[in-house]
Motif scaffolding. Structure first.
Motif, PDB file in Angstrom:
ATOM      1  N   LYS A  55      41.666  20.070 -70.847  1.00 12.30           N
ATOM      2  CA  LYS A  55      42.235  20.601 -72.090  1.00 12.30           C
ATOM      3  C   LYS A  55      41.110  20.882 -73.108  1.00 12.30           C
ATOM      4  CE  LYS A  55      45.507  18.955 -75.160  1.00 12.30           C
ATOM      5  NZ  LYS A  55      46.275  17.764 -75.543  1.00 12.30           N
ATOM      6  N   GLU A  56      40.066  20.047 -73.093  1.00 10.61           N
ATOM      7  CA  GLU A  56      38.932  20.212 -74.018  1.00 10.61           C
ATOM      8  C   GLU A  56      37.948  21.269 -73.504  1.00 10.61           C
ATOM      9  OE1 GLU A  56      38.158  18.418 -76.803  1.00 10.61           O
ATOM     10  OE2 GLU A  56      39.822  16.984 -76.763  1.00 10.61           O
ATOM     11  N   LYS A  57      38.270  21.816 -72.297  1.00 14.13           N
ATOM     12  CA  LYS A  57      37.389  22.801 -71.633  1.00 14.13           C
ATOM     13  C   LYS A  57      36.036  22.212 -71.240  1.00 14.13           C
ATOM     14  CE  LYS A  57      39.509  27.006 -73.633  1.00 14.13           C
ATOM     15  NZ  LYS A  57      40.792  26.319 -73.538  1.00 14.13           N
ATOM     16  N   TYR A  58      36.032  20.895 -71.005  1.00 16.80           N
ATOM     17  CA  TYR A  58      34.781  20.247 -70.596  1.00 16.80           C
ATOM     18  C   TYR A  58      34.633  20.250 -69.071  1.00 16.80           C
ATOM     19  CZ  TYR A  58      34.110  18.498 -75.384  1.00 16.80           C
ATOM     20  OH  TYR A  58      33.912  18.403 -76.753  1.00 16.80           O
ATOM     21  N   ILE A  59      35.769  20.420 -68.359  1.00 19.35           N
ATOM     22  CA  ILE A  59      35.667  20.557 -66.895  1.00 19.35           C
ATOM     23  C   ILE A  59      36.556  21.716 -66.455  1.00 19.35           C
ATOM     24  CG2 ILE A  59      35.182  18.111 -66.463  1.00 19.35           C
ATOM     25  CD1 ILE A  59      38.055  17.817 -65.473  1.00 19.35           C
ATOM     26  N   GLN A  60      36.250  22.292 -65.296  1.00 14.66           N
ATOM     27  CA  GLN A  60      37.133  23.304 -64.710  1.00 14.66           C
ATOM     28  C   GLN A  60      37.586  22.835 -63.338  1.00 14.66           C
ATOM     29  OE1 GLN A  60      34.801  26.783 -65.039  1.00 14.66           O
ATOM     30  NE2 GLN A  60      33.081  25.973 -63.878  1.00 14.66           N
ATOM     31  N   ILE A  61      38.753  23.363 -62.917  1.00 11.24           N
ATOM     32  CA  ILE A  61      39.406  22.881 -61.699  1.00 11.24           C
ATOM     33  C   ILE A  61      39.486  24.022 -60.688  1.00 11.24           C
ATOM     34  CG2 ILE A  61      41.597  21.962 -60.796  1.00 11.24           C
ATOM     35  CD1 ILE A  61      42.040  20.533 -63.394  1.00 11.24           C
ATOM     36  N   ARG A  62      39.235  23.678 -59.426  1.00 13.27           N
ATOM     37  CA  ARG A  62      39.338  24.685 -58.359  1.00 13.27           C
ATOM     38  C   ARG A  62      40.287  24.155 -57.294  1.00 13.27           C
ATOM     39  NH1 ARG A  62      33.913  25.975 -55.181  1.00 13.27           N
ATOM     40  NH2 ARG A  62      34.329  23.902 -54.315  1.00 13.27           N
ATOM     41  N   LYS A  63      41.293  24.968 -56.964  1.00 13.75           N
ATOM     42  CA  LYS A  63      42.237  24.563 -55.912  1.00 13.75           C
ATOM     43  C   LYS A  63      41.964  25.444 -54.688  1.00 13.75           C
ATOM     44  CE  LYS A  63      45.778  22.625 -58.916  1.00 13.75           C
ATOM     45  NZ  LYS A  63      45.992  21.238 -58.445  1.00 13.75           N
ATOM     46  N   ALA A  64      41.789  24.793 -53.529  1.00 15.64           N
ATOM     47  CA  ALA A  64      41.478  25.559 -52.316  1.00 15.64           C
ATOM     48  C   ALA A  64      42.125  24.851 -51.130  1.00 15.64           C
ATOM     49  CB  ALA A  64      39.961  25.612 -52.136  1.00 15.64           C
ATOM     50  N   PHE A  65      41.986  25.447 -49.937  1.00 17.38           N
ATOM     51  CA  PHE A  65      42.480  24.795 -48.710  1.00 17.38           C
ATOM     52  C   PHE A  65      41.293  24.440 -47.842  1.00 17.38           C
ATOM     53  CE2 PHE A  65      47.023  24.598 -48.583  1.00 17.38           C
ATOM     54  CZ  PHE A  65      47.413  25.470 -49.580  1.00 17.38           C
ATOM     55  N   ILE A  66      41.311  23.228 -47.316  1.00 23.11           N
ATOM     56  CA  ILE A  66      40.323  22.854 -46.296  1.00 23.11           C
ATOM     57  C   ILE A  66      41.134  22.696 -45.017  1.00 23.11           C
ATOM     58  CG2 ILE A  66      38.656  21.121 -45.527  1.00 23.11           C
ATOM     59  CD1 ILE A  66      37.875  20.657 -48.403  1.00 23.11           C
ATOM     60  N   GLY A  67      40.997  23.709 -44.133  1.00 24.16           N
ATOM     61  CA  GLY A  67      41.920  23.786 -43.006  1.00 24.16           C
ATOM     62  C   GLY A  67      43.295  24.043 -43.573  1.00 24.16           C
ATOM     63  N   LYS A  68      44.254  23.185 -43.212  1.00 25.09           N
ATOM     64  CA  LYS A  68      45.617  23.405 -43.715  1.00 25.09           C
ATOM     65  C   LYS A  68      45.886  22.549 -44.951  1.00 25.09           C
ATOM     66  CE  LYS A  68      47.699  24.858 -39.372  1.00 25.09           C
ATOM     67  NZ  LYS A  68      47.856  24.222 -38.018  1.00 25.09           N
ATOM     68  N   ARG A  69      44.884  21.744 -45.340  1.00 27.14           N
ATOM     69  CA  ARG A  69      45.130  20.774 -46.399  1.00 27.14           C
ATOM     70  C   ARG A  69      44.652  21.298 -47.752  1.00 27.14           C
ATOM     71  NH1 ARG A  69      43.159  14.958 -45.295  1.00 27.14           N
ATOM     72  NH2 ARG A  69      44.392  14.704 -47.170  1.00 27.14           N
TER      73      ARG A  69
END
Lengths: 98, 98
Positions: A55-69
């Motif tokens: 929320k403070e923009k101090y970190i960013q998030i990445r969502k991905a798949f590793i295999g099917k997970r």
């Protein structure tokens, strides 16, 4: 007398956030499981602090798949790295000032 | 991997408490007005953190009269000084560990 604690950033007060940012300062992308293990936290505890830092923009998030997970990983933003360094400098000044 | 933040003491997480303990580490008795001014706080904010530190037995409180006026002052206990030093060592280890 300059206020001793003015430069200490409330967003990093909590030790969990101190831990998260310390890890992300010296690592590129770190995933949820790794952070959870390194800091010995519950899912809920880690998630709440991650959201606050995002929320403070101090970190960013990445969502991905590793295999099917699905895999969620985090990186400190440039803004986050700078703010955290200033926070550490303020802590060191406080410690050295004694 | 040793938990990075295990030795960071939750009682000192808040920056106001960091400020109070830092001042009391290098001063004998400091009164309410002085602490309030040095840390730029409201009465209520300072009182709540003072009570929390007293409950942990990290500070002790002395009530006296200066002339006709009541005066409340604070001193770090031996236990408080030791716990705070351990907290600072843990912060330094975290900062240096990066």
């Amino acid at each position: 007398m300059k206020n001793l604690i003015a430069d200490i950033n409330k967003a990093f007060e909590n030790r969990v956030r101190l831990g998260i940012m310390s890890i992300l300062m010296v690592n590129d992308w770190v995933d949820f499981g790794e952070l959870k293990e390194m800091l010995d936290l519950t899912d809920g505890n880690l998630s709440s602090h991650i959201s606050a830092l995002e929320k403070e923009k101090y970190i960013q998030i990445r969502k991905a798949f590793i295999g099917k997970r699905p895999n969620t990983s985090f990186q400190a933003t440039t803004e986050g790295k700078q703010a955290f360094q200033e926070h550490l400098n303020a802590l060191e000044a406080l410690i050295k000032g004694m």
